[in-house]
Design an enzyme around this catalytic site. Structure first.
Site, short mmCIF file in Angstrom:
data_model
loop_
_atom_site.label_atom_id
_atom_site.label_comp_id
_atom_site.label_asym_id
_atom_site.label_seq_id
_atom_site.Cartn_x
_atom_site.Cartn_y
_atom_site.Cartn_z
N VAL A 63 0.81 -1.22 0.00
CA VAL A 63 0.00 0.00 0.00
C VAL A 63 0.84 1.27 0.00
O VAL A 63 0.34 2.35 -0.33
CB VAL A 63 -0.99 0.04 1.20
CG1 VAL A 63 -2.02 -1.06 1.08
CG2 VAL A 63 -0.26 0.00 2.54
N TYR A 155 2.20 5.39 15.66
CA TYR A 155 0.96 4.63 15.45
C TYR A 155 -0.25 5.53 15.71
O TYR A 155 -1.17 5.61 14.90
CB TYR A 155 0.91 3.37 16.33
CG TYR A 155 -0.26 2.47 15.99
CD1 TYR A 155 -0.26 1.71 14.83
CD2 TYR A 155 -1.39 2.42 16.81
CE1 TYR A 155 -1.34 0.90 14.49
CE2 TYR A 155 -2.47 1.62 16.49
CZ TYR A 155 -2.44 0.86 15.33
OH TYR A 155 -3.53 0.08 15.00
P1 NAD Z 1 -3.00 -8.08 11.01
O1 NAD Z 1 -1.56 -7.87 11.30
O2 NAD Z 1 -3.62 -9.39 11.33
O3 NAD Z 1 -3.31 -7.77 9.47
C1 NAD Z 1 -2.74 -6.69 8.80
C2 NAD Z 1 -2.53 -7.06 7.36
O4 NAD Z 1 -1.96 -5.93 6.68
C3 NAD Z 1 -1.55 -8.24 7.18
O5 NAD Z 1 -2.12 -9.21 6.32
C4 NAD Z 1 -0.34 -7.58 6.55
O6 NAD Z 1 0.38 -8.43 5.67
C5 NAD Z 1 -0.96 -6.40 5.80
N1 NAD Z 1 0.02 -5.37 5.51
C6 NAD Z 1 0.93 -4.81 6.33
N2 NAD Z 1 1.68 -3.92 5.66
C7 NAD Z 1 1.21 -3.91 4.38
C8 NAD Z 1 1.58 -3.18 3.21
N3 NAD Z 1 2.59 -2.30 3.21
N4 NAD Z 1 0.88 -3.41 2.08
C9 NAD Z 1 -0.14 -4.31 2.06
N5 NAD Z 1 -0.51 -5.03 3.12
C10 NAD Z 1 0.17 -4.83 4.27
O7 NAD Z 1 -3.77 -6.88 11.76
P2 NAD Z 1 -5.32 -6.61 12.08
O8 NAD Z 1 -5.48 -6.74 13.53
O9 NAD Z 1 -6.21 -7.39 11.18
O10 NAD Z 1 -5.40 -5.05 11.73
C11 NAD Z 1 -6.10 -4.54 10.62
C12 NAD Z 1 -6.21 -3.02 10.75
O11 NAD Z 1 -6.89 -2.69 11.97
C13 NAD Z 1 -4.87 -2.30 10.82
O12 NAD Z 1 -4.94 -1.08 10.11
C14 NAD Z 1 -4.69 -2.03 12.31
O13 NAD Z 1 -3.84 -0.92 12.54
C15 NAD Z 1 -6.12 -1.78 12.73
N6 NAD Z 1 -6.38 -2.02 14.16
C16 NAD Z 1 -6.01 -3.19 14.76
C17 NAD Z 1 -6.28 -3.41 16.10
C18 NAD Z 1 -5.89 -4.67 16.82
O14 NAD Z 1 -5.87 -4.68 18.07
N7 NAD Z 1 -5.60 -5.77 16.14
C19 NAD Z 1 -6.94 -2.41 16.83
C20 NAD Z 1 -7.30 -1.23 16.20
C21 NAD Z 1 -7.01 -1.05 14.86
#
Ligand code: NAD
Length: 250
Positions: A63, A155
């Protein structure tokens, strides 16, 4: 079929909330592009959707790279005719470091979480304008609203950027019938890149601030994303939906 005849692209769809969202959208009738850097995991998500009777294809996308976005949108619009829904979900955590002022990590987190979402919005809007409208859902976080201990400030800054980027574009693209909203998950299953936020002691302390008294599940976030992506939210734009068990209300 709440997304019948819709064409969607979900970033970070190889894992976690992105994978859950891709599966749910396909089950609701959308053709779904499963976009991620993780090829094996992303291909498996797309294959699982197809095995369940849905329509999906994996697209390799970093991305943070604008040329990747150009190629991804060309692939989706070439194969399926346009884009109706974009979920900018890909992200990396800020909790896997002890150096909360690491400059390189600032640059990387901002590149993926903030620049990555900006590039998605830029190219998604262009495709949706050609289509006559659409819905963009951007993943912010409770960390886009308030600070936390043991998380690199990039973050929080990146998720706050996502929050206001969303409102800015919602205002500018309303006339083009493009809606743009944020989802703010709270304490969820740890990310692949999590450190402190995967620590049981840290999580227990966080849980003390969650009125519903438990962490969330990926499908609970996917269902909120589905609402904002679908026509059921046709008068909702520039809004933020907290899926956090009440954390931000307390
Ligand atoms: P996750 O780590 O399970 O999934 C994130 C995905 O993003 C992974 O498949 C990874 O390969 C992909 N990714 C990372 N960098 C990338 C790049 N440069 N290009 C394309 N893909 C890329 O995390 P998640 O928990 O499913 O989080 C999803 C979203 O929700 C994120 O934006 C995260 O910041 C947000 N979020 C997560 C939480 C939590 O506690 N898990 C809480 C609030 C917000």
């Amino acid at each position: 079929m709440r997304l019948a005849n819709k064409i969607a692209l979900v970033t970070g769809a190889a894992s976690g909330m992105g994978a859950a969202t891709a599966r749910l959208m396909a089950a609701e009738g959308a053709k779904v592009a499963v976009a991620d850097m993780l090829e094996t995991e992303g291909e498996a998500v797309a294959a699982g959707i197809a095995a369940a009777g849905g329509t999906a294809r994996f697209i390799r996308l970093d991305v943070a790279e604008e040329t990747d976005w150009e190629a991804a949108l060309a692939t989706v619009t070439g194969a399926w005719g346009g884009l109706d829904i974009l979920v900018n979900n890909a992200g990396i955590s800020g909790s896997a470091t002890n150096d909360l002022y690491d400059t390189g990590l600032w640059d990387r987190i901002m590149a993926v979480n903030a620049r990555g979402t900006f590039l998605g919005v830029k190219h998604g809007v262009a495709a949706m304008r050609r289509r006559g409208g659409g819905s963009i859902v951007n993943l912010s976080s409770i960390s886009g609203n308030v600070g936390q201990e043991r998380i690199h400030c990039a973050y929080n800054a990146s998720k706050a950027a996502v929050r206001l980027l969303t409102k800015s574009v919602a205002v500018q693209e309303g006339a083009a019938k493009i809606r743009v909203n944020t989802i703010h998950p709270g304490l969820m299953p740890p990310m692949r890149t999590s450190g402190a936020t995967a620590d049981p002691v840290f999580r227990a302390k966080m849980l003390g601030h969650v009125p519903l008294g438990r962490s969330g599940e990926v499908d609970e976030v996917a269902r909120a994303i589905l609402f904002l992506a679908s026509d059921e939210s046709s008068y909702v734009t520039g809004a933020e939906l907290h899926v956090d068990g009440g954390y931000l209300a307390s």
